[in-house]
Design an enzyme around this catalytic site. Structure first.
Site, PDB file in Angstrom:
ATOM      1  N   CYS A 147      -1.702  41.124   6.297  1.00 29.03           N
ATOM      2  CA  CYS A 147      -0.799  40.729   7.373  1.00 29.03           C
ATOM      3  C   CYS A 147      -1.547  40.673   8.716  1.00 29.03           C
ATOM      4  CB  CYS A 147       0.375  41.699   7.456  1.00 29.03           C
ATOM      5  SG  CYS A 147       1.817  40.997   8.299  1.00 29.03           S
ATOM      6  N   ASP A 206       7.325  50.668   5.767  1.00 26.44           N
ATOM      7  CA  ASP A 206       6.154  50.739   6.646  1.00 26.44           C
ATOM      8  C   ASP A 206       6.302  51.949   7.552  1.00 26.44           C
ATOM      9  OD1 ASP A 206       3.819  50.107   7.957  1.00 26.44           O
ATOM     10  OD2 ASP A 206       4.531  48.226   8.823  1.00 26.44           O
TER      11      ASP A 206
END
Length: 513
Positions: free
Chosen positions: A305, A431
């Site tokens: 990412c 996350d």
């Protein structure tokens, strides 16, 4: 050795049959006394008469099979499933006959076509098909996993001979071969396919399993109906199977616990339809299946990412990335433009990698650009990170393939994950939490919280993963997907080639062990 619940059920059933015969001591009519109703003539919900299960224990121990079936009929069920296994599910052939009587009474009272009746049990031979027919069943469940090819074919042929339907349940590749054989031999109007979200060996659930097999079943025969079985917990989640293109859902616990709410489930399923979001989950599910060895994913998927340029994107793909993520949020130092995403798309489209737009403000202009890219097919999915999420029954987002990401730092954050799963989301990324970023914190989530999150659904995990700890993370948590950003950067938004190489080398080594 882990418990094999399916083997326990079969062994107990054989024992009981040896004592009481195929009719288990019930007075089943010598000839069928009711007409046959076609099974699943139209799209809808199959609601289940169910008192208990091996995984949940008592669900509705005081359930009255006649009145429950009657309420299901009035709730719009297209079929009613009746569990007749006694030891684990507390059902009987008496319940089946009560259900048949209830739907016949519904027909007399309303003049409407009644729901068909399915006998759900662990049937083992053709004689049990005959008993089911005489007891009034319009269809029977045949579990491919517990039957040989020859047994399944003989039982499906018996259904065809009697004029009732066989709902053939599949879940593994070998089950599909059995189904294919039946479809090559038996008239399709007597066959319905079903895919169970629940693994009958250990009773764990993965709601992506049915979608992963959908296209393969359709390749055998595009005229048979396909049922999504188990794992529907809420009216919102009932929209999920419809979004993938299933013709029916089978509701057990959710219906039996609250029969008065059955209409909400049936309505949610019927009002939803095949869409881009559902198709994307089916595609991903099939990809997961294709990478399994002996039923287990050998290596987790990897999402790199915070991609901001073509060079980093191509290098990540060359190393083995499965997903590339683009942060599209004005407050992030990794924010990228729509033009950059398009450039990367053209540069990496031959790698087969999936592209994800990460948003934190669904109302912002960056999100608007991300949605546009998703609708065009440039982005494969949108990651709603730490913001309001449109659940699968939200028609305004039907053409936006998507999933949610939740920042987790304490027990209460897991409630958000639970809610997402309860409302039908098959995967949720977790996350670590940061005050100024939506990801790329470099911090790991507390291990106890990760373990608990893994009990809700398959783990998609981000936060502080790198070459030094990936082996430990795989061994402890068995994530299906791992997401990296800052750990493979030399500065915000710029990847470090050596760190990427080191990570993928460590990952491959860990998975070869």
């Amino acid at each position: 050795m882990p418990r094999d619940i399916l083997r326990e059920i079969i062994d107990r059933r054989k024992f009981d049959m040896a004592l009481t015969g195929m009719e288990f001591g019930f007075n089943v009519p010598s000839v069928r006394e009711r007409k046959i109703h076609p099974f699943l003539k139209e799209k809808g919900a199959v609601l289940e008469v169910k008192r208990a299960s091996p995984s949940k224990g008592d669900i509705a121990p005081d359930l009255d099979s006649y009145s429950t079936a009657k309420s299901y009929a009035y709730s719009g069920a297209v079929a009613i499933s009746c569990l007749t296994e006694t030891y684990f599910f507390k059902g009987t052939l008496g319940d089946l006959m009560n259900v048949c009587r209830a739907v016949d009474d519904f027909e007399c009272e309303t003049g409407k076509v009644p729901p068909a009746v399915l006998r759900k049990d662990f049937l083992l031979n053709t004689d049990e098909i005959e008993v089911s027919f005489k007891a009034g069943a319009d269809a029977v469940l045949l579990i491919a996993r517990i039957l040989t090819k020859e047994e399944l074919l003989d039982m499906a042929k018996k259904c065809e001979q009697l004029g009732i339907s066989a709902l053939i349940e599949v879940r593994k590749e070998e089950d599909l071969e059995k189904l294919k054989l039946v479809l090559e031999t038996v008239e399709h109007r007597y066959i319905t396919a079903g895919v169970n979200s629940r693994d009958l060996q250990d009773f764990t659930i993965d709601t992506l399993t049915p979608g992963s097999m959908l296209e393969k079943i359709k390749s055998f025969a595009d005229d048979i109906k396909i049922v999504f079985e188990s794992g529907i917990l809420s009216p919102e989640s009932a929209a999920f199977p419809s979004s993938m293109g299933f013709n029916a859902i089978l509701l057990g616990e959710a219906a039996a616990k609250n029969p008065c709410n059955a209409y909400e489930f049936t309505s949610s399923f019927e009002k939803s339809s095949l869409c881009a979001s559902g198709k994307s989950w089916s595609k991903y599910g099939a990809l997961v299946n294709s990478r399994k060895v002996n039923g287990k994913l050998k290596k987790p998927f990897v999402k790199i990412c915070g991609i901001t340029n073509v060079e980093d994107a191509v290098f990540a793909c060359e190393q083995g990335a499965d997903f590339l993520g683009f942060v599209m949020w004005q407050n992030s130092r990794r924010n990228v433009s729509e033009e950059t995403v398009r450039s990367v798309y053209h540069a990496v489209k031959n790698f087969g990698v999936m592209l994800v737009g990460v948003i934190a403000d669904p109302e912002g202009k960056e999100a608007e650009a991300a949605f546009r890219l998703a609708r065009e097919g440039v982005l494969d999915k949108i990651q709603f990170h730490g913001c309001s999420f449109p659940f699968c029954n939200n028609k305004n987002f039907a053409d936006i393939p998507r999933y949610a990401a939740v920042n987790v730092s304490c027990e209460s954050d897991l409630d958000k994950v639970k809610e997402l799963v309860f409302k039908g989301e098959p995967r949720v990324l977790i996350d670590s939490k940061s005050d100024d970023e939506i990801g790329g914190t470099g911090k790991r989530i507390n291990e106890e919280l990760v373990e608990k999150a893994g009990t809700f659904c398959k783990l998609w995990l981000a936060g502080g993963i790198d070459s030094s700890n990936v082996k430990d993370i795989i061994e402890k948590f068995h994530p299906e997907l791992i997401d990296l950003s800052s750990s493979v950067e030399k500065e915000k938004g710029i990847k470090d080639k050596q760190k990427l190489k080191d990570f993928f080398e460590a990952l491959n080594k860990a998975c070869e062990a």
